[in-house]
Design an enzyme around this catalytic site. Structure first.
Site, short mmCIF file in Angstrom:
data_model
loop_
_atom_site.label_atom_id
_atom_site.label_comp_id
_atom_site.label_asym_id
_atom_site.label_seq_id
_atom_site.Cartn_x
_atom_site.Cartn_y
_atom_site.Cartn_z
N TRP A 91 0.89 -1.18 0.07
CA TRP A 91 -0.02 -0.08 0.05
C TRP A 91 0.64 1.10 0.14
CZ3 TRP A 91 -1.41 3.22 4.54
CH2 TRP A 91 -0.62 3.11 5.65
N ASP A 92 2.04 1.09 0.23
CA ASP A 92 2.99 2.43 0.22
C ASP A 92 3.08 3.02 -1.02
OD1 ASP A 92 3.60 0.13 2.15
OD2 ASP A 92 5.84 0.65 2.20
N GLU A 150 0.82 -1.89 12.98
CA GLU A 150 0.88 -3.24 12.97
C GLU A 150 1.17 -3.77 14.41
OE1 GLU A 150 3.72 -4.23 9.89
OE2 GLU A 150 2.05 -4.21 8.52
N LYS A 191 3.06 1.63 16.28
CA LYS A 191 4.25 1.44 15.52
C LYS A 191 4.25 2.84 14.19
CE LYS A 191 6.22 -1.78 11.79
NZ LYS A 191 5.93 -2.81 11.20
C1 BGC Z 1 4.79 -1.16 7.67
C2 BGC Z 1 3.74 -1.25 6.48
C3 BGC Z 1 4.64 -1.20 5.29
C4 BGC Z 1 5.65 -2.23 5.22
C5 BGC Z 1 6.48 -1.87 3.98
C6 BGC Z 1 5.90 -2.33 7.73
O1 BGC Z 1 6.85 -2.20 8.62
O2 BGC Z 1 4.19 -1.34 8.90
O3 BGC Z 1 2.95 -0.28 6.70
O4 BGC Z 1 3.66 -1.35 4.35
O5 BGC Z 1 6.39 -1.96 6.09
O6 BGC Z 1 7.03 -0.70 3.79
#
Ligand code: BGC
Length: 769
Positions: A359-360, A490, A602
Site C-alpha cells: 500500500w506504500d 501493526e 508503530k
Molecule cells: C509497515 C507497513 C508497510 C511495510 C512495507 C511495515 O513495516 O508497517 O505499513 O507497508 O512495512 O514498507
C-alpha cells in the site's frame, strides 16, 4: 546510538576510512539501480568479511512455498522472494600471487567511497598493503546505465606503489548464488548454459518455478596507463561460472585498468531465443561507445531527472543531503518506464519484504511521481492495480467474498497475494482504502477524469463491494462494525473497529457512489458499458449506502478523540517517554505478545486518516488527535515520521516538524531503526518529499488549483522545489522573508497562497512576503 559516519555533502554520500563492521550498512547505503535492475554496493573483488551480496532484476522473483506450522485456509501458497540474481560485477584481483581481500590485508588506508547522486555513479578508492607487503592503490567506478536498462559498467584500476607486480584481473560471472532469505533453502536458479567467446561470456539461467529466462553477460577490456592492450586471457568455466584471467607484469607506478561491461537480458523484454544475441549487440554498442562516453550519457540522464525533481535546502547540509538521497533512491528504483513494475519497499537494496508492491505505493509514492514526472507515470501506477483487478476479485473469493468484491493483496508481484502472515494478509485490509484514495488523489491533482471513467470506477466498485460485505451489522450498536482487522499500526492485531479502517470503508463507498452518479449523468455510454460488465443493481447500492451511513466510529468522550480501535483506553497508557531507550526498537527487543498488549504505536494510524482526509476535520481536531497519539508512537515503521512532520508543520510546530523531517530524510543514513544493513526504506523516501512539499510548503489542491501555506524551519536559510502540475512546471522558492513562485514552463496559472487567489503569469517571478 545512531550511526554517524556518512560525511555531510550536498550531492554525494561519502564514507571515509575502512571499517569492516560498516560494510553491510554501506552496501545498502551505496546501492545503485536504474529502475530495471539494481545492486547492493558489494565490492567487485573478493571479500571474506561479513557481506550481504545482492544483485536484483526488476520483476524477477520466486514463489517460495509458504512455511507455517499450522496451515489456515486462505493462506497464500507462496511468499514471493526478491531474488538475488547472478553476479556480473565480480572481478577478483591477485597481486604477486596474493588475492586482494580488504578483510585480509595488512593495512587499508585512504579508503573512500562515494555515491555521486548528481551524476549517478559509485566510486571507491584505497591503498592496501597485502600480506606479501605489496602496496597497491585501487580506484573503481561503476554505474548502471539509465539510457540502456540492461547495461552496467565498471572501471577498476590498480597501481603497484612500492614495486613492480604481477597482477591478474579475473572478471567473472556466477550463477551459483543463493538468497539470504529462503523458506526451504531451495535453489532458485537453474543454470542452462555457460558459454564464452573472445572476451565475452554468457550465462543463461532461468528461475525455478517462475521460469524467468535471463542471460547474464560480460566483456572486458584491459588498459595500461590508459592505453588499450590486448591480453589473451586464460579461461575458466564450470556449470555456474565463467571467468577470464588477464595477467600482466605491471611496473611500479603504472596504472593497470580493466573496464568491465555487463548486465542482464531478460525474457520479459525479449524473446528467450534472443537473449544471447541481444546481449552481444549491447556489448558491441557499449564497447564502441566506451566507458567515458557512457559516463557522460549517464550524467546527462541524471541531469534531466534532477531538473524536475531536485529540492534544494540552504543552510543545512545534512537536510540537503537527506532529501537528495531520498529523491535519488526513488529514481534508482522506479522511473515509470515499464507499467508492469512497481516500487518495492526495499527497491534493489535488499531481499526483505519479498514482494514488490505494498500500500506504500498508493499512500506514499504516488504524490512524488505525480509531481516530479509526466502524468502518465502516475497513471500507470494506477493501471498496475487495474490490471490486477481480476486477481483481487479471485483473492476475495478465496476468503469467502462474492459478487465481484475485490481485496487487493497486501503484498504482490503479479496481482496475487504473496505474503503469509495471517494478521497481515487477512487483516490489513486497509490497503484497499489506499488504492481507492489514490484514484481520488490522482484525479484531484491531475484533473484527468478519464482515468476514472476508463478504469478507475471498476476498481472503486470492486473495493466498495468488499467493504459492504466485510462490515457486520451490530444489533447492539445499531451500526455497522468491522471486526478482526489490523490497522496501519501493526503493533495491534485482530482488533475490532480500527477507526482508520472504518473511516476508509465509509469514505470509499461514498466516493464510489459519487462517481457512479457523475458517470451516469456525464458519460452515459461508459456507464452502460461498466454496468454491463459489473452487474451492479439498485438493491446492492442500497446495501452499500446503509453501511456507509451507519458506520460505527469508536470515540472517547473523555478525551474527545476517535479511538484507534475498540478498547484502546483499556491499555496501560504509558508513553514513549516512559520507555527505556535500550528497549527500543521494541520489535527487536520485546516479545510479540508484549507488543500487542502495550499502548505503543508503530506508525501513524488514526493520524494516517487525518492525513488523507484533512479537509474533513478542523485544525483543533487534528491538534487534539496529534497530541493524544503522537506520545505513544515509536515510529518504528519508516512510513511514520513523514506524516507526523506534515501534521506538525500544519500545526505550526516547526521544531517538531523539523525533527520529524530529519528523521524521515536521514532514516537510513543514520540508521534510526537499526536495520539499514538489510536494505534501504525506499517507499518512505517519497514521504520525505511530502514532508517538504506538503509539510513546509503546505501544498494542497483546492478547487482544482495548487494552494500553498509556506513555512520554513528556523534552521534553514531557504528551500525550493518544483512541481509538474497540469502542463506547467512551477518552481517554489521559500526563504525566511518571502516566497517566490515562478512558472518555468507552461501557461498562466491561478494558485492560492495562504488562502488568497493569485494569478501567476507565465515565465514571471512572483514574490510573496
Ligand atoms: C509497515 C507497513 C508497510 C511495510 C512495507 C511495515 O513495516 O508497517 O505499513 O507497508 O512495512 O514498507
Amino acid at each position: 546510538m545512531n550511526q554517524d559516519y556518512i560525511k555531510p555533502n550536498k550531492w554525494s554520500i561519502i564514507e571515509e576510512g575502512f571499517d569492516a563492521s560498516r560494510v553491510e550498512s554501506s552496501e545498502s547505503l551505496f546501492s545503485i539501480g536504474n529502475g530495471a535492475m539494481g545492486q547492493r554496493a558489494n565490492f567487485e573483488e573478493k571479500y571474506s568479511g561479513s557481506t550481504f551480496q545482492g544483485n536484483y532484476i526488476a520483476g524477477v522473483y520466486y514463489p517460495d512455498k509458504t512455511r507455517v506450522g499450522w496451515w489456515k485456509n486462505g493462506y497464500p501458497e507462496y511468499f514471493a522472494k526478491v531474488l538475488n540474481a547472478p553476479n556480473w560485477i565480480g572481478i577478483n584481483v591477485s597481486v604477486n600471487g596474493e588475492q586482494l581481500d580488504l578483510f585480509a590485508c595488512k593495512a587499508v588506508t585512504d579508503f573512500k567511497r562515494e555515491l555521486n547522486m548528481q551524476e549517478g555513479w559509485l566510486s571507491r578508492s584505497f591503498t592496501a598493503t597485502l600480506k606479501n607487503n605489496t602496496v597497491i592503490e585501487v580506484k573503481t567506478k561503476r554505474f548502471l546505465s539509465l539510457d540502456t536498462d540492461e547495461l552496467g559498467v565498471i572501471k577498476y584500476e590498480v597501481t603497484p606503489v612500492n614495486c613492480d607486480a604481477n597482477i591478474v584481473f579475473q572478471p567473472y560471472l556466477d550463477s551459483g548464488i543463493t538468497n539470504k532469505d529462503t523458506n526451504w533453502d531451495d535453489k532458485f536458479w537453474d543454470t542452462l548454459k555457460v558459454s564464452h567467446e573472445n572476451h565475452q561470456a554468457f550465462i543463461q539461467a532461468k528461475t525455478m518455478k517462475t521460469d524467468f529466462y535471463t542471460c547474464t553477460f560480460m566483456e572486458s577490456r584491459i588498459f595500461i596507463n590508459g592505453k588499450f592492450v590486448l591480453i589473451e586471457p586464460n579461461i575458466n568455466a564450470d556449470a555456474n561460472y565463467a571467468s577470464f584471467s588477464y595477467e600482466h607484469r605491471v611496473k611500479q607506478g603504472e596504472v593497470y585498468t580493466i573496464e568491465k561491461y555487463g548486465g542482464y537480458t531478460v525474457d520479459r523484454n525479449h524473446d528467450k531465443s534472443e537473449l544471447v544475441s541481444t546481449a552481444k549487440k549491447l556489448l558491441a554498442m557499449a564497447i564502441k561507445t566506451g566507458f567515458n562516453q557512457l559516463l557522460e550519457k549517464q550524467k546527462e540522464a541524471w541531469l534531466k531527472i534532477w531538473e524536475r525533481a531536485d529540492i534544494t535546502i540552504e543552510g543545512d547540509i545534512k537536510a540537503q543531503q537527506g532529501i537528495r538521497f531520498n529523491i535519488f533512491q526513488l529514481n534508482q528504483t522506479y522511473l515509470g518506464k515499464d507499467s508492469r513494475l512497481n516500487i518495492g519497499p526495499k527497491g534493489f537494496t535488499g531481499e526483505k519484504y519479498g514482494g514488490s508492491t505494498y500500500w506504500d505505493t498508493e499512500a506514499y509514492c504516488l504524490p512524488f511521481y505525480m509531481a516530479t514526472k509526466d502524468e502518465k507515470v502516475a497513471r500507470s501506477l494506477l493501471e498496475y492495480r487495474y490490471n490486477h483487478l481480476e486477481k483481487a476479485i479471485e483473492n476475495a473469493e478465496k476468503l469467502g467474498f462474492k459478487n465481484g468484491a475485490a481485496l487487493f493483496p497486501m503484498v504482490t508481484m503479479n496481482g496475487e497475494e504473496c505474503h503469509n502472515e495471517w494478521e497481515i494478509t487477512f487483516e490489513e485490509i486497509h490497503r484497499n482504502g489506499a488504492i481507492s484514495f489514490a484514484i481520488y488523489n490522482y484525479y484531484r491533482y491531475t484533473g484527468d477524469y478519464n482515468y476514472i471513467v476508463e478504469k478507475g470506477l471498476e476498481v472503486l466498485i470492486g473495493i466498495a463491494r468488499f467493504w459492504q460485505q466485510r462490515a457486520t451489522f451490530s444489533k447492539d450498536k445499531n451500526l455497522y462494525v468491522i471486526l478482526g482487522v489490523t490497522g496501519p499500526n501493526e503493533y495491534e492485531n485482530n482488533v475490532n473497529n480500527n477507526w482508520y479502517t472504518n473511516y476508509l470503508a465509509h469514505w470509499c463507498i461514498n466516493y464510489t457512489m459519487e462517481n457512479l452518479e457523475k458517470i451516469k449523468t456525464e458519460y452515459p455510454s461508459d456507464f452502460e458499458r461498466i454496468m454491463n460488465k459489473v452487474k451492479l443493481y439498485e438493491e446492492e447500492l442500497k446495501a452499500w449506502k446503509d453501511v456507509a451511513d451507519k458506520m460505527y466510529f469508536p470515540y472517547s468522550e473523555t478525551h474527545k478523540v476517535y479511538l484507534q480501535q475498540d478498547g484502546f483506553l483499556d491499555k496501560e497508557l504509558t508513553t514513549v517517554a516512559d520507555l527505556d531507550k535500550n528497549e527500543r526498537p521494541i520489535n527487536q527487543k520485546w516479545s510479540w505478545d508484549r507488543i500487542l498488549r502495550s499502548s505503543y504505536i508503530k506508525q501513524a494510524d488514526v493520524l494516517q486518516g487525518f492525513y488523507f482526509f484533512e479537509d474533513q476535520f478542523t485544525v483543533e481536531e487534528l491538534e487534539r488527535h496529534f497530541d493524544f497519539y503522537e506520545p505513544f508512537t515509536l515510529h518504528e515503521s519508516s512510513l511514520s515520521p513523514c506524516v507526523h512532520s506534515i501534521q506538525a508543520a500544519k500545526l505550526d510546530r516547526m521544531d517538531q516538524a523539523y525533527n520529524f523531517y530529519m528523521r524521515t530524510s536521514r532514516l537510513d543514513l543514520e540508521d534510526y531503526n537499526h536495520e539499514v544493513h538489510e536494505g534501504l526504506h525506499i517507499t518512505s523516501m517519497a514521504g520525505t518529499w511530502m514532508s517538504i512539499v506538503e509539510g513546509f510548503g503546505g501544498m494542497r489542491i483546492k478547487e482544482g488549483k495548487l494552494a500553498f501555506t509556506p513555512k520554513i524551519p528556523e534552521q534553514w536559510e531557504g528551500y525550493s522545489f518544483k512541481l509538474n502540475f497540469r502542463n506547467r512546471i512551477l518552481k517554489v522558492d521559500v526563504d525566511q522573508k518571502q516566497t517566490n513562485f515562478e512558472i518555468l514552463h507552461g501557461d498562466d496559472l491561478e494558485i492560492f497562497i495562504n488562502n488568497e487567489r493569485l494569478l501567476l503569469k507565465k515565465k514571471t517571478l512572483k514574490r510573496v512576503n
